[in-house]
Enzyme design. Structure first.
Site, PDB file in Angstrom:
ATOM      1  N   GLY A  24      36.747  42.245  32.025  1.00  0.00           N
ATOM      2  CA  GLY A  24      35.492  42.226  31.249  1.00  0.00           C
ATOM      3  C   GLY A  24      35.565  43.007  29.888  1.00  0.00           C
TER       4      GLY A  24
ATOM      5  N   GLU B 236      44.301  35.350  37.680  1.00  0.00           N
ATOM      6  CA  GLU B 236      45.408  34.362  36.862  1.00  0.00           C
ATOM      7  C   GLU B 236      45.437  33.077  37.546  1.00  0.00           C
ATOM      8  OE1 GLU B 236      48.308  37.182  37.016  1.00  0.00           O
ATOM      9  OE2 GLU B 236      47.322  38.660  35.602  1.00  0.00           O
TER      10      GLU B 236
ATOM     11  N   GLY C  79      39.695  39.193  32.292  1.00  0.00           N
ATOM     12  CA  GLY C  79      39.584  39.160  33.423  1.00  0.00           C
ATOM     13  C   GLY C  79      38.649  40.540  33.877  1.00  0.00           C
TER      14      GLY C  79
END
Length: 185
Positions: A89, A152, A87
């Site tokens: 990176g 998420e 998420g």
């Protein structure tokens, strides 16, 4: 905030990430997964839970799918696909797995909210989910969902859209998928 106001705000946050443009990314990923020999899934923390949900559905489709961290994961090789989530990176563990997959000539597909991060740079295919993660939840415009929950949630919803795309590509039915559900899940 009242219950209705909270629900409206959550739905608004989700609507910013579940767009036709975002869902169009299912096509190239479904194409790669459909021709993979084996699929390996991994993510850290709660992202990892969403990756397990995707792995379960891939298994229901009859694909040879493994969750990294389980004792029965075979070695990754050419023709396989590593499906990872990063998420923000970058995660050291995910980077190590991606490096191993790259060294073995496997395909790497990365889910992320930060496509300019180091891990998406290692991927053959990057799926960008435009959402706040825990890494930027104090600097970006705040989602009502705390600590990366928006990313998420979008990962879960994108995964379900991906499975629908794959189900159609593979000619699977809901009944066939259900038959692959185990009583130990």
């Amino acid at each position: 905030m009242t219950g209705h106001a909270t629900a409206d705000r959550i739905l608004a946050d989700l609507a910013t990430g579940v767009t036709a443009e975002v869902l169009a990314q299912t096509g190239p990923l479904a194409e790669r997964l459909a021709r993979s020999q084996r699929i390996f899934c991994y993510g850290v923390g709660r992202e990892g839970l969403m990756m397990k949900a995707i792995a379960m559905r891939l298994f229901h489709l009859g694909l040879d799918t493994h969750v990294i961290g389980d004792m029965t994961v075979p070695p990754i090789a050419a023709g396989d696909t590593l499906l990872i989530s990063a998420g923000p990176g970058d995660f050291a563990t995910v980077a190590a797995l991606a490096s191993t997959a790259r060294a073995q000539a496997a395909t790497i597909c990365c889910f992320t909210a930060q496509p300019g991060g180091p891990l998406p740079g290692l991927a053959d295919l990057t799926i960008t989910l435009p959402a706040q993660t825990m890494a930027d939840d104090q600097t970006a415009p705040a989602s009502i969902l705390p600590m990366g929950s928006l990313y998420e949630a979008l990962l879960f919803l994108f995964g379900e859209a991906l499975i629908l795309d794959l189900r159609d590509r593979l000619g699977q039915s809901a009944e066939t998928m259900r038959a692959r559900h185990t009583n130990l899940e």
